[in-house]
Design a protein around this motif. Sequence first.
Motif, PDB file in Angstrom:
ATOM      1  N   ASP A   4       0.815  -1.210   0.000  1.00  0.00           N
ATOM      2  CA  ASP A   4       0.000   0.000   0.000  1.00  0.00           C
ATOM      3  C   ASP A   4       0.846   1.256   0.000  1.00  0.00           C
ATOM      4  O   ASP A   4       0.379   2.331  -0.371  1.00  0.00           O
ATOM      5  CB  ASP A   4      -0.919   0.019   1.228  1.00  0.00           C
ATOM      6  N   ASP A   5       2.105   1.142   0.467  1.00  0.00           N
ATOM      7  CA  ASP A   5       2.959   2.310   0.580  1.00  0.00           C
ATOM      8  C   ASP A   5       3.842   2.513  -0.647  1.00  0.00           C
ATOM      9  O   ASP A   5       4.607   3.468  -0.705  1.00  0.00           O
ATOM     10  CB  ASP A   5       3.858   2.180   1.815  1.00  0.00           C
ATOM     11  N   VAL A   6       3.788   1.604  -1.592  1.00  0.00           N
ATOM     12  CA  VAL A   6       4.649   1.697  -2.769  1.00  0.00           C
ATOM     13  C   VAL A   6       4.161   2.813  -3.683  1.00  0.00           C
ATOM     14  O   VAL A   6       2.987   2.875  -4.031  1.00  0.00           O
ATOM     15  CB  VAL A   6       4.670   0.352  -3.524  1.00  0.00           C
ATOM     16  N   MET A   7       5.073   3.684  -4.068  1.00  0.00           N
ATOM     17  CA  MET A   7       4.710   4.780  -4.957  1.00  0.00           C
ATOM     18  C   MET A   7       4.505   4.247  -6.374  1.00  0.00           C
ATOM     19  O   MET A   7       5.359   3.526  -6.896  1.00  0.00           O
ATOM     20  CB  MET A   7       5.811   5.840  -4.954  1.00  0.00           C
ATOM     21  N   PRO A   8       3.394   4.596  -7.013  1.00  0.00           N
ATOM     22  CA  PRO A   8       3.163   4.099  -8.371  1.00  0.00           C
ATOM     23  C   PRO A   8       4.103   4.749  -9.372  1.00  0.00           C
ATOM     24  O   PRO A   8       4.549   5.881  -9.191  1.00  0.00           O
ATOM     25  CB  PRO A   8       1.702   4.501  -8.638  1.00  0.00           C
ATOM     26  N   ALA A  48       6.321   3.942 -18.821  1.00  0.00           N
ATOM     27  CA  ALA A  48       6.425   2.999 -17.712  1.00  0.00           C
ATOM     28  C   ALA A  48       5.165   3.078 -16.865  1.00  0.00           C
ATOM     29  O   ALA A  48       4.581   4.157 -16.686  1.00  0.00           O
ATOM     30  CB  ALA A  48       7.652   3.296 -16.855  1.00  0.00           C
ATOM     31  N   ILE A  49       4.754   1.925 -16.336  1.00  0.00           N
ATOM     32  CA  ILE A  49       3.585   1.861 -15.471  1.00  0.00           C
ATOM     33  C   ILE A  49       3.777   0.719 -14.472  1.00  0.00           C
ATOM     34  O   ILE A  49       4.331  -0.326 -14.808  1.00  0.00           O
ATOM     35  CB  ILE A  49       2.288   1.660 -16.295  1.00  0.00           C
ATOM     36  N   GLY A  50       3.350   0.921 -13.241  1.00  0.00           N
ATOM     37  CA  GLY A  50       3.476  -0.104 -12.212  1.00  0.00           C
ATOM     38  C   GLY A  50       3.928   0.492 -10.898  1.00  0.00           C
ATOM     39  O   GLY A  50       3.546   1.602 -10.537  1.00  0.00           O
ATOM     40  N   ASP A  51       4.766  -0.236 -10.169  1.00  0.00           N
ATOM     41  CA  ASP A  51       5.373   0.276  -8.940  1.00  0.00           C
ATOM     42  C   ASP A  51       6.676  -0.472  -8.701  1.00  0.00           C
ATOM     43  O   ASP A  51       7.145  -1.205  -9.577  1.00  0.00           O
ATOM     44  CB  ASP A  51       4.412   0.171  -7.743  1.00  0.00           C
ATOM     45  N   ARG A  52       7.269  -0.292  -7.523  1.00  0.00           N
ATOM     46  CA  ARG A  52       8.586  -0.879  -7.270  1.00  0.00           C
ATOM     47  C   ARG A  52       8.529  -2.398  -7.148  1.00  0.00           C
ATOM     48  O   ARG A  52       9.556  -3.061  -7.232  1.00  0.00           O
ATOM     49  CB  ARG A  52       9.187  -0.274  -6.003  1.00  0.00           C
ATOM     50  N   LEU A 124      10.944  -6.620 -11.879  1.00  0.00           N
ATOM     51  CA  LEU A 124      10.337  -7.386 -10.795  1.00  0.00           C
ATOM     52  C   LEU A 124      11.225  -7.278  -9.562  1.00  0.00           C
ATOM     53  O   LEU A 124      12.452  -7.390  -9.664  1.00  0.00           O
ATOM     54  CB  LEU A 124      10.197  -8.860 -11.169  1.00  0.00           C
ATOM     55  N   SER A 125      10.614  -7.069  -8.407  1.00  0.00           N
ATOM     56  CA  SER A 125      11.426  -7.015  -7.197  1.00  0.00           C
ATOM     57  C   SER A 125      12.079  -8.371  -6.959  1.00  0.00           C
ATOM     58  O   SER A 125      11.475  -9.417  -7.197  1.00  0.00           O
ATOM     59  CB  SER A 125      10.583  -6.617  -5.982  1.00  0.00           C
ATOM     60  N   ARG A 126      13.316  -8.326  -6.521  1.00  0.00           N
ATOM     61  CA  ARG A 126      14.044  -9.563  -6.271  1.00  0.00           C
ATOM     62  C   ARG A 126      13.313 -10.428  -5.245  1.00  0.00           C
ATOM     63  O   ARG A 126      13.272 -11.658  -5.373  1.00  0.00           O
ATOM     64  CB  ARG A 126      15.451  -9.246  -5.772  1.00  0.00           C
ATOM     65  N   GLU A 127      12.714  -9.790  -4.241  1.00  0.00           N
ATOM     66  CA  GLU A 127      12.039 -10.549  -3.192  1.00  0.00           C
ATOM     67  C   GLU A 127      10.920 -11.409  -3.761  1.00  0.00           C
ATOM     68  O   GLU A 127      10.755 -12.564  -3.375  1.00  0.00           O
ATOM     69  CB  GLU A 127      11.474  -9.606  -2.132  1.00  0.00           C
ATOM     70  N   VAL A 128      10.141 -10.858  -4.706  1.00  0.00           N
ATOM     71  CA  VAL A 128       9.039 -11.614  -5.297  1.00  0.00           C
ATOM     72  C   VAL A 128       9.574 -12.808  -6.072  1.00  0.00           C
ATOM     73  O   VAL A 128       9.075 -13.929  -5.943  1.00  0.00           O
ATOM     74  CB  VAL A 128       8.191 -10.708  -6.219  1.00  0.00           C
ATOM     75  N   VAL A 129      10.606 -12.593  -6.887  1.00  0.00           N
ATOM     76  CA  VAL A 129      11.159 -13.676  -7.704  1.00  0.00           C
ATOM     77  C   VAL A 129      11.764 -14.752  -6.809  1.00  0.00           C
ATOM     78  O   VAL A 129      11.566 -15.955  -7.035  1.00  0.00           O
ATOM     79  CB  VAL A 129      12.209 -13.138  -8.694  1.00  0.00           C
TER      80      VAL A 129
END
Length: 322
Positions: A4-8, A48-52, A124-129
């Motif tokens: 929720d805190d990730v800046m788009p 670009a579109i998305g977030d961190r 893609l964030s490394r944590e997710v992968v």
Amino acid sequence: MPMDDVMPVRLDVAGTDLDDAVSFISDLYGAELQVESAADPFEFRYVAIGDRTMSLHTVRFAGRMTGRLPPSDAVIVQWLQSGSSRLDTGGDVVDMEHGVPVPLLPDRTFSFAMDDYEQRLVHLSREVVERVAVEQGADISAGLRFEATATPSEQSVRTWHNTVALVSHTLRDGTPGRLLHAEMARLAAASLLEMYPQQRPRPTETVLAARSAHVRAAVDHVHENARLPITSSSLARHLDVSLRALQEAFQRDLQTTPNAYIRQVRLERARQELLTSAPATTTVREVAASWGFAHLGRFTQQYTAAFGETPRATLDRRDTVR
């Protein structure tokens, strides 16, 4: 960082000034760039579109650009729509093919030379992968590893492009909720790992030496399905043997029981996830439950006995390692 805190990220930059384009890309990536030639008239666009956690990018550049991309904490997957690109991944040189994705590892510097190109990228964030890789049973104790010179299967590439199309439509239709965005990021990570699988743990010499084909098949099944509610009884049914016969084979070949083996594999997967998760956004209870440990106290006791430290200590260690 909580979702929720990730800046788009929402960018759409276009222009005809070469210096402005080079400055924009340099600032965005912290890259060292050189432009050897450019089309006249020159055109440039970056979207670009998305977030961190996950973002989609499109770049179009009318000219020849060379440079170095500094280390990033994200896994960057890129592929050409048009033009040409050569990547030096630090030992391997890759001449990119149109439509074939190539992943860039975090914490690595890459050199490139690109001509009159249109390129798409997914960050893609490394944590997710890493988390998805652990769920799939990969051994990432030494970090993620992608063989950039390997050729992914045609089916896996099609799956990747279909996944990116789905994610793109969802993002462009509006800002998805936290859970939907998280699931899309996981879907993209799973699709990436389908193209470039991570190394699975090598069976121990004891397992390799197991005399029973049923034991070897059981071990494979447990490693591939550790997150599912496997029990000794369900394992025996899957192998079409009696529970007693399976227990005796495990005791003879591995000196353990099927249930104990299942528990050990799940503890190891939980440890991998704790090692690769952010303490600010992950709890020990969540990780334990995701690997089938309903009782937190019992999980902590078993984990500590297996690894010599509490699960909380393992989770906190991530911040000191990176």
